[in-house]
Design a protein around this motif. Structure first.
Motif, PDB file in Angstrom:
ATOM      1  N   GLU A  30       0.833  -1.209   0.000  1.00 14.10           N
ATOM      2  CA  GLU A  30       0.000   0.000   0.000  1.00 14.10           C
ATOM      3  C   GLU A  30       0.867   1.258   0.000  1.00 14.10           C
ATOM      4  N   LYS A  31       1.874   1.268   0.849  1.00 13.38           N
ATOM      5  CA  LYS A  31       2.783   2.419   0.933  1.00 13.38           C
ATOM      6  C   LYS A  31       3.481   2.660  -0.411  1.00 13.38           C
ATOM      7  N   GLU A  32       4.019   1.592  -0.987  1.00 11.76           N
ATOM      8  CA  GLU A  32       4.740   1.728  -2.257  1.00 11.76           C
ATOM      9  C   GLU A  32       3.794   2.086  -3.411  1.00 11.76           C
ATOM     10  N   ALA A  33       2.579   1.576  -3.384  1.00 12.95           N
ATOM     11  CA  ALA A  33       1.604   1.927  -4.427  1.00 12.95           C
ATOM     12  C   ALA A  33       1.229   3.398  -4.331  1.00 12.95           C
ATOM     13  N   LEU A  34       1.058   3.914  -3.110  1.00 13.13           N
ATOM     14  CA  LEU A  34       0.767   5.337  -2.946  1.00 13.13           C
ATOM     15  C   LEU A  34       1.934   6.181  -3.442  1.00 13.13           C
ATOM     16  N   ARG A  35       3.150   5.739  -3.165  1.00 11.28           N
ATOM     17  CA  ARG A  35       4.322   6.458  -3.680  1.00 11.28           C
ATOM     18  C   ARG A  35       4.309   6.470  -5.215  1.00 11.28           C
ATOM     19  N   PHE A  36       3.989   5.329  -5.812  1.00  8.84           N
ATOM     20  CA  PHE A  36       3.898   5.225  -7.275  1.00  8.84           C
ATOM     21  C   PHE A  36       2.831   6.177  -7.818  1.00  8.84           C
ATOM     22  N   LEU A  37       1.645   6.180  -7.194  1.00  8.01           N
ATOM     23  CA  LEU A  37       0.563   7.068  -7.639  1.00  8.01           C
ATOM     24  C   LEU A  37       0.953   8.534  -7.505  1.00  8.01           C
ATOM     25  N   SER A  38       1.584   8.887  -6.403  1.00  5.08           N
ATOM     26  CA  SER A  38       1.966  10.293  -6.212  1.00  5.08           C
ATOM     27  C   SER A  38       3.086  10.688  -7.171  1.00  5.08           C
ATOM     28  N   ASP A  39       4.009   9.785  -7.448  1.00  2.00           N
ATOM     29  CA  ASP A  39       5.054  10.082  -8.445  1.00  2.00           C
ATOM     30  C   ASP A  39       4.411  10.351  -9.810  1.00  2.00           C
ATOM     31  N   THR A  40       3.396   9.560 -10.139  1.00  2.00           N
ATOM     32  CA  THR A  40       2.676   9.764 -11.400  1.00  2.00           C
ATOM     33  C   THR A  40       2.002  11.131 -11.406  1.00  2.00           C
ATOM     34  N   MET A  41       1.328  11.466 -10.303  1.00  2.00           N
ATOM     35  CA  MET A  41       0.646  12.756 -10.199  1.00  2.00           C
ATOM     36  C   MET A  41       1.636  13.906 -10.354  1.00  2.00           C
ATOM     37  N   PHE A  42       2.747  13.844  -9.626  1.00  2.00           N
ATOM     38  CA  PHE A  42       3.718  14.943  -9.688  1.00  2.00           C
ATOM     39  C   PHE A  42       4.403  15.041 -11.044  1.00  2.00           C
ATOM     40  N   SER A  43       4.606  13.912 -11.719  1.00  2.00           N
ATOM     41  CA  SER A  43       5.212  13.997 -13.056  1.00  2.00           C
ATOM     42  C   SER A  43       4.247  14.669 -14.030  1.00  2.00           C
ATOM     43  N   HIS A  44       2.946  14.429 -13.884  1.00  2.00           N
ATOM     44  CA  HIS A  44       1.950  15.117 -14.726  1.00  2.00           C
ATOM     45  C   HIS A  44       1.923  16.618 -14.424  1.00  2.00           C
ATOM     46  N   ILE A  45       1.989  16.965 -13.148  1.00  2.00           N
ATOM     47  CA  ILE A  45       1.992  18.388 -12.776  1.00  2.00           C
ATOM     48  C   ILE A  45       3.228  19.073 -13.344  1.00  2.00           C
ATOM     49  N   ARG A  46       4.400  18.449 -13.162  1.00  2.00           N
ATOM     50  CA  ARG A  46       5.640  19.044 -13.692  1.00  2.00           C
ATOM     51  C   ARG A  46       5.553  19.239 -15.197  1.00  2.00           C
ATOM     52  N   ALA A  47       5.016  18.244 -15.902  1.00  2.00           N
ATOM     53  CA  ALA A  47       4.889  18.360 -17.363  1.00  2.00           C
ATOM     54  C   ALA A  47       3.946  19.493 -17.739  1.00  2.00           C
ATOM     55  N   SER A  48       2.880  19.699 -16.956  1.00  2.00           N
ATOM     56  CA  SER A  48       1.908  20.740 -17.312  1.00  2.00           C
ATOM     57  C   SER A  48       2.430  22.147 -17.041  1.00  2.00           C
ATOM     58  N   ILE A  49       3.356  22.304 -16.104  1.00  3.24           N
ATOM     59  CA  ILE A  49       3.840  23.654 -15.786  1.00  3.24           C
ATOM     60  C   ILE A  49       5.172  23.990 -16.444  1.00  3.24           C
ATOM     61  N   LYS A  50       5.831  22.999 -16.982  1.00  3.81           N
ATOM     62  CA  LYS A  50       7.196  23.179 -17.508  1.00  3.81           C
ATOM     63  C   LYS A  50       7.308  24.324 -18.512  1.00  3.81           C
ATOM     64  N   ALA A  51       6.394  24.433 -19.427  1.00  8.50           N
ATOM     65  CA  ALA A  51       6.494  25.429 -20.500  1.00  8.50           C
ATOM     66  C   ALA A  51       6.060  26.836 -20.062  1.00  8.50           C
ATOM     67  N   GLN A  52       5.504  26.957 -18.866  1.00  9.70           N
ATOM     68  CA  GLN A  52       5.018  28.270 -18.427  1.00  9.70           C
ATOM     69  C   GLN A  52       6.200  29.177 -18.079  1.00  9.70           C
ATOM     70  N   PRO A  53       6.172  30.443 -18.536  1.00  7.13           N
ATOM     71  CA  PRO A  53       7.328  31.319 -18.386  1.00  7.13           C
ATOM     72  C   PRO A  53       7.459  32.033 -17.039  1.00  7.13           C
ATOM     73  N   SER A  54       6.454  31.962 -16.177  1.00  3.66           N
ATOM     74  CA  SER A  54       6.539  32.704 -14.910  1.00  3.66           C
ATOM     75  C   SER A  54       5.895  31.909 -13.778  1.00  3.66           C
ATOM     76  N   ALA A  55       6.256  32.274 -12.553  1.00  4.96           N
ATOM     77  CA  ALA A  55       5.702  31.595 -11.376  1.00  4.96           C
ATOM     78  C   ALA A  55       4.181  31.729 -11.292  1.00  4.96           C
ATOM     79  N   PRO A  56       3.601  32.925 -11.536  1.00  2.00           N
ATOM     80  CA  PRO A  56       2.137  33.002 -11.481  1.00  2.00           C
ATOM     81  C   PRO A  56       1.461  32.056 -12.485  1.00  2.00           C
ATOM     82  N   LEU A  57       2.008  31.953 -13.690  1.00  2.00           N
ATOM     83  CA  LEU A  57       1.426  31.056 -14.689  1.00  2.00           C
ATOM     84  C   LEU A  57       1.651  29.591 -14.328  1.00  2.00           C
ATOM     85  N   LYS A  58       2.797  29.283 -13.744  1.00  2.00           N
ATOM     86  CA  LYS A  58       3.067  27.916 -13.297  1.00  2.00           C
ATOM     87  C   LYS A  58       2.077  27.518 -12.198  1.00  2.00           C
ATOM     88  N   LEU A  59       1.827  28.416 -11.249  1.00  3.58           N
ATOM     89  CA  LEU A  59       0.863  28.133 -10.179  1.00  3.58           C
ATOM     90  C   LEU A  59      -0.532  27.902 -10.757  1.00  3.58           C
TER      91      LEU A  59
END
Length: 196
Positions: free
Chosen positions: A54-83
């Motif tokens: 369960e612990k490792e599966a939650l880590r896997f799910l959260s890693d997936t979530m954070f990789s999607h978030i990072r991909a969605s904000i990567k191209a944004q040119p400023s902190a307000p747009l990234k947020l």
């Protein structure tokens, strides 16, 4: 990837989907053996027990979530747009969840208790990573003169997470995205007020 690593990744992905859709307590090892087409012994070769899985599966799910978030904000040119883009990511949990079952943090929170300290610790780590990531975005915005220096960063991060997770819960219950959209408008207004 070697075969043991492939097998472990398969177990994490499929058990994570089951935990996130059915619940951690409601998902049995039998459900996992059926989904993975592996024996109980094969699963326990990679994980000490169900709590560890369960612990490792939650880590896997959260890693997936954070990789999607990072991909969605990567191209944004400023902190307000990234947020803003990071917050908009959470709207997808209502209409098109990137992870079956929706937000892993929201789904695990009601289930963590003293009976499963490993899962509770991992859930707290996910929450802290989300909070720290928001603080880092705000810090970068201040450093580069994009956000006001007197922003109460900790309050902003706490309110943002509470508002997002609460709005996801409300929207999931109602079956529409009205509440998450209302929350996003409020968060974007907060960001605009913080922007230089």
């Amino acid at each position: 990837m070697r075969q043991p690593e492939v097998t472990k990744a398969k177990i994490l992905k499929l058990s994570g989907q089951l935990f996130n859709t059915q619940g951690y307590k409601a998902t049995s090892i039998g459900d996992i053996t059926k989904a993975t087409r592996l024996t109980k012994g094969a699963i326990y070769r990679h994980f000490k027990n169900k709590n560890h899985l369960e612990k490792e599966a939650l880590r896997f799910l959260s890693d997936t979530m954070f990789s999607h978030i990072r991909a969605s904000i990567k191209a944004q040119p400023s902190a307000p747009l990234k947020l803003k883009m990071a917050f908009r990511y959470f709207e997808t949990y209502i209409t098109n969840p990137p992870i079956p079952g929706g937000c892993p943090l929201l789904n695990v929170a009601p289930e963590v208790d003293d009976a499963n300290p490993l899962l509770r610790k991992q859930a707290m780590a996910v929450l802290e990573l989300l909070r720290t990531s928001l603080l880092q975005l705000v810090d970068n915005g201040i450093r580069y003169g994009q956000l006001r220096p007197r922003v109460d960063k900790k309050a902003f991060a706490s309110v943002s997470i509470a508002l997002l997770e609460g709005a996801i819960m409300m929207s999931k219950l109602k079956g529409d995205n009205k509440d998450i959209r209302t929350a996003l408008k409020h968060l974007e207004k907060m960001i605009d007020e913080m922007t230089v």
